[in-house]
Design a protein around this motif. Structure first.
Motif, short mmCIF file in Angstrom:
data_model
loop_
_atom_site.label_atom_id
_atom_site.label_comp_id
_atom_site.label_asym_id
_atom_site.label_seq_id
_atom_site.Cartn_x
_atom_site.Cartn_y
_atom_site.Cartn_z
N PRO A 232 -7.10 29.65 -18.74
CA PRO A 232 -7.57 28.44 -19.95
C PRO A 232 -8.17 29.15 -21.25
O PRO A 232 -8.10 28.46 -22.21
N SER A 233 -8.85 30.19 -21.11
CA SER A 233 -9.50 30.64 -22.26
C SER A 233 -8.63 31.23 -23.23
O SER A 233 -8.94 31.38 -24.54
N ILE A 234 -7.43 31.75 -22.86
CA ILE A 234 -6.59 32.47 -23.90
C ILE A 234 -5.31 31.34 -24.06
O ILE A 234 -4.35 31.82 -24.41
N ARG A 235 -5.42 30.07 -23.91
CA ARG A 235 -4.47 29.18 -24.19
C ARG A 235 -3.65 29.43 -25.41
O ARG A 235 -2.52 29.35 -25.64
N ILE A 295 20.52 25.56 -35.08
CA ILE A 295 19.27 26.63 -34.57
C ILE A 295 17.91 26.12 -35.10
O ILE A 295 17.10 26.26 -34.36
N LEU A 296 17.92 25.75 -36.37
CA LEU A 296 16.53 25.37 -37.09
C LEU A 296 15.84 24.11 -36.17
O LEU A 296 14.72 24.42 -35.97
N ALA A 297 16.65 23.14 -35.91
CA ALA A 297 16.25 22.17 -35.13
C ALA A 297 15.50 22.48 -33.73
O ALA A 297 14.68 22.17 -33.43
N PHE A 298 16.34 23.49 -33.13
CA PHE A 298 15.95 23.96 -31.84
C PHE A 298 14.37 24.59 -32.10
O PHE A 298 13.51 24.43 -31.19
N ASN A 299 14.18 25.53 -33.14
CA ASN A 299 13.21 26.43 -33.35
C ASN A 299 12.11 25.27 -33.65
O ASN A 299 10.86 25.39 -33.15
N ALA A 300 12.47 24.24 -34.55
CA ALA A 300 11.15 23.25 -34.81
C ALA A 300 10.70 22.38 -33.55
O ALA A 300 9.49 22.61 -33.26
N LEU A 301 11.63 22.08 -32.74
CA LEU A 301 11.44 21.63 -31.23
C LEU A 301 10.45 22.38 -30.38
O LEU A 301 9.62 21.90 -29.86
N PHE A 302 10.89 23.49 -30.18
CA PHE A 302 10.20 24.35 -29.09
C PHE A 302 8.70 24.74 -29.83
O PHE A 302 7.67 24.58 -29.14
N SER A 303 8.70 24.83 -31.03
CA SER A 303 7.27 25.15 -31.74
C SER A 303 6.32 23.92 -31.42
O SER A 303 5.44 24.04 -31.10
N LEU A 304 6.82 22.69 -31.77
CA LEU A 304 6.19 21.57 -31.49
C LEU A 304 5.59 21.35 -30.23
O LEU A 304 4.54 21.05 -29.74
N LEU A 305 6.47 21.57 -29.18
CA LEU A 305 6.33 21.61 -27.92
C LEU A 305 5.26 22.39 -27.34
O LEU A 305 4.21 22.15 -26.50
N TYR A 306 5.30 23.86 -27.74
CA TYR A 306 4.11 24.78 -27.52
C TYR A 306 2.83 24.27 -28.01
O TYR A 306 1.67 24.76 -27.58
N LEU A 307 3.06 23.70 -29.23
CA LEU A 307 1.61 23.56 -29.99
C LEU A 307 0.91 22.64 -29.03
O LEU A 307 -0.42 22.40 -29.27
N LYS A 308 1.75 21.71 -28.36
CA LYS A 308 0.89 20.55 -27.32
C LYS A 308 0.10 21.64 -26.49
O LYS A 308 -0.93 20.76 -25.85
N LEU A 309 0.17 22.96 -26.14
CA LEU A 309 -0.27 23.69 -25.23
C LEU A 309 -1.68 23.98 -25.80
O LEU A 309 -2.75 24.18 -24.96
N LEU A 310 -1.78 24.04 -27.32
CA LEU A 310 -3.24 24.25 -27.58
C LEU A 310 -4.40 23.40 -27.29
O LEU A 310 -4.07 21.96 -27.43
N PRO A 311 -5.39 23.79 -27.20
CA PRO A 311 -6.52 22.71 -26.86
C PRO A 311 -6.68 21.77 -28.04
O PRO A 311 -6.73 22.46 -29.27
N THR A 312 -6.93 20.57 -27.79
CA THR A 312 -7.16 19.68 -29.05
C THR A 312 -8.26 19.59 -29.46
O THR A 312 -8.54 18.95 -30.60
N ASP A 313 -9.48 19.88 -28.83
CA ASP A 313 -10.78 19.73 -29.17
C ASP A 313 -11.21 20.95 -30.26
O ASP A 313 -12.40 20.81 -30.52
N GLU A 314 -10.31 21.89 -30.34
CA GLU A 314 -10.96 22.92 -31.43
C GLU A 314 -9.62 23.16 -32.41
O GLU A 314 -8.79 22.86 -32.05
N PRO A 315 -10.39 23.65 -33.55
CA PRO A 315 -9.14 24.14 -34.38
C PRO A 315 -8.13 25.21 -33.91
O PRO A 315 -8.49 25.94 -33.13
N ALA A 316 -6.83 24.97 -34.31
CA ALA A 316 -5.70 25.81 -33.47
C ALA A 316 -5.99 27.26 -34.08
O ALA A 316 -5.28 27.96 -33.42
N GLN A 317 -6.81 27.65 -34.72
CA GLN A 317 -6.74 28.96 -35.14
C GLN A 317 -7.62 29.95 -34.33
O GLN A 317 -7.81 31.40 -34.61
N SER A 318 -8.28 29.53 -33.59
CA SER A 318 -9.56 30.23 -32.76
C SER A 318 -8.89 31.41 -32.20
O SER A 318 -7.63 31.26 -31.64
#
Lengths: 318, 270
Positions: A232-235, A295-318
């Motif tokens: 969880p800490s290195i999400r 190809i570009l559409a797949f790239n965008a789709l997967f990036s969005l999917l993974y960004l959901k993995l990021l914790p929402t309660d803190e800035p994405a850059q930690s």
């Protein structure tokens, strides 16, 4: 509107701007125009040669292209896309791409987590190993391909040496569709995963060691500590690694072209390789541009999917 | 005790995994063709024949020059453009700042291979295919987003009070940048220069798509084409060629390892 010095770090957070500090007005660079003129070269070059081609590619993919006039002609709507999906070669390439990307992600994440942990736990003076880990990442795709092609040759490769040492006949790795895809996957991971190892390692270094001590007091074993504290800490770093590996796999081109040429048959012809052949060998620029958009559409789709993995309660850059 | 040994064993696995393919290529440069095909591990004697063959290869020094030329020129231009842009982005708030910043950074998320076809059409129309200009332009454009982003971080970290003090003492903008900002951002400049250089030196898809004449080829392009120009595949020669393209990059990386690693990780996570 007067320009003022922005606080350091405003670029990443966008929020905290200190009270405006007056800057002495100069004749040559007006306070408002100055900074805009300064960023203009970068903006123009990136705009014309990296951003505009995306829009232009989309435009081409909706048209017929004349190779004589080097220009787009009749608007054909989605006909180029329909033609693609009706083409078994394209569907085959799409299928092989998915297997390849999945393989790179799985093997790449295993390598990243395993080596990340190893490097984290090795003592300080083993910095040399840490430096060594990243070397494959700096090797050009063509050189990686050549080194791996030689490494798995049935005549002269390391795999031949291994087979002979255990008394087996050498295998021609690049002649079998399945094994060739495996080799391409492993070579891609070899070259690209060292960077995600580095990301995971940098994540591990930020984990608060007091949490481990507390968990240990509470009787948690190593596996439990890894699952409940480390992961969880290195999400954020896991999400970034996933994006990185997916991106590298989806757009793998030079490595595959030089390692297998897309073969045997079309077994390793993933989308970027297919796109290149369709565009610059068969000169179907419209169809090739449609592949580019996919190809570009797949790239965008997967990036969005993974960004959901990021914790929402803190800035994405930690 | 067990834990310590298994850790070192894992460390050894890491080293072997990283080094073995490279070591195999290094050993090959000393082997004869018959040794290669016999599948022996060590060469029977040290030999520099493959390196001699490489340096005598038709046009080899021309390809090396091409690579060095386009890489050096594009790196210099990209770093110059990036530092000016980064200074403005880091120090000034101005209209459209965020939009322009996003605009410069977002193309990092676009795979460059994907742009080959529209770019080919663009360059073919203006007759720029098969020129150094195309390659230099594309390498410069590719390097700018990451370079600008990294430099914004480095310049932003320089306390602006130093500059304000100098400004009050009457020193001009150019003088402040030259005497304060540039010297203090040397680690950042180094990182950005090395990373841009490595990327251009290694680049392959653009060279393949936009260069046609044999004498224009860069090293990766020629390495790719080498096999088809040889009869029987000469693995010692190919290994020497591949290693020749790798060695300068690895030396550069090892020399500046600390700052490159710091620059890469800070750029990636944001």
């Amino acid at each position: 509107m007067t320009a003022h010095l922005a606080s350091p770090g405003a670029s990443s957070t966008g929020g905290t701007t200190l009270p405006p500090v007056p800057v002495r007005r100069r004749r040559r660079l007006g306070p408002v125009l100055g900074p805009i003129i300064a960023v203009l070269p970068a903006v123009v070059i990136v705009g014309v040669f990296l951003a505009y081609p995306i829009g232009y590619g989309l435009w081409i993919s909706l048209h017929e292209v004349s190779m004589f006039r080097l220009a787009t002609e009749n608007f054909v709507g989605l006909a180029n896309y329909q033609a693609l999906f009706a083409d078994p070669t394209f569907r085959h390439s799409l299928g092989r791409t998915m297997i390849f990307v999945f393989g790179v992600i799985v093997l790449g994440m295993i390598q990243s987590l395993a080596f990340g942990l190893v490097l984290y736990h090795l003592p300080q003076w083993s910095r040399a190993i840490r430096a060594l880990n990243l070397i494959p990442f700096f090797i050009s795709s063509v050189a990686v391909a050549m080194i791996w092609r030689f490494f798995v040759q049935s005549e002269g490769g390391f795999t031949q040496f291994l087979s002979q040492s255990v008394g087996q006949e050498p295998i021609s790795w690049l002649a079998s569709p399945t094994l060739a895809l495996l080799v391409v996957t492993v070579a891609t991971v070899w070259a690209m995963a060292p960077f995600s190892v580095l990301l995971i390692l940098s994540g591990l270094q930020t984990v608060n060691s007091e949490m481990y001590e507390a968990a240990e007091v509470d009787g948690a074993n190593a596996v439990q500590r890894f699952v409940h504290i480390t992961l969880p800490s290195i999400r954020p770093q896991i999400a970034t690694s996933l994006i990185w590996l997916t991106f590298q796999a989806f757009n793998s081109f030079g490595l595959i072209l030089a390692l297998t040429g897309g073969g045997p048959g079309r077994a390793t012809e993933i989308l970027a390789v297919y796109m290149y052949g369709l565009g610059l060998d068969q000169l179907d620029l419209a169809g090739s541009s449609a592949v580019m958009i996919i190809i570009l559409a797949f790239n965008a789709l997967f990036s969005l999917l993974y960004l959901k993995l990021l914790p929402t309660d803190e800035p994405a850059q930690s | 005790m067990f834990k310590k040994y298994s850790l070192w064993l894992a460390g050894l696995a890491l080293v072997l995994w990283t080094v073995l393919p490279l070591l195999w290529a290094v050993l090959a440069t000393s082997k004869t063709t018959s040794e290669i095909f016999a599948g022996e591990f060590w060469p029977r004697q040290l030999s520099l024949r493959a390196w001699g063959d490489l340096f005598a290869l038709d046009g080899f020094w021309r390809f090396a020059f091409n690579s060095l030329y386009v890489t050096t020129v594009s790196t210099i231009i990209a770093v110059a453009i990036s530092i000016i842009a980064a200074y403005a982005f880091a120090r000034y708030a101005f209209a459209w700042r965020h939009v322009l910043l996003m605009f410069v950074l977002l193309p990092r998320l676009v795979p460059r291979v994907a742009l080959i076809v529209p770019l080919y059409l663009m360059f073919a129309k203006v007759g720029l295919i098969d020129t150094y200009t195309v390659i230099i332009i594309m390498y410069t454009a590719s390097a700018i987003p990451l370079a600008t982003w990294t430099l914004i971080g480095f310049i932003g970290a320089i306390p602006k009070e130093i500059e304000e003090a100098a400004s009050i003492d009457g020193s001009s903008l150019l003088r402040r940048v030259w005497t304060i900002v540039l010297p203090l951002s040397i680690p950042g400049l180094l990182t950005v220069t090395v990373v841009s250089f490595v990327e251009s030196w290694n680049e392959f898809p653009f060279a393949l798509a936009f260069l046609q004449d044999t004498s224009m080829r860069t090293l990766p392009y020629q390495l790719f084409s080498l096999e088809s120009s040889l009869g029987l595949i000469d693995w010692p020669l190919i290994s020497a060629f591949a290693l020749f393209t790798i060695i300068p990059i690895v030396l550069l990386y090892l020399r500046f390892e600390r700052s490159i690693v710091a620059g890469l990780t800070s750029g990636a996570v944001k």
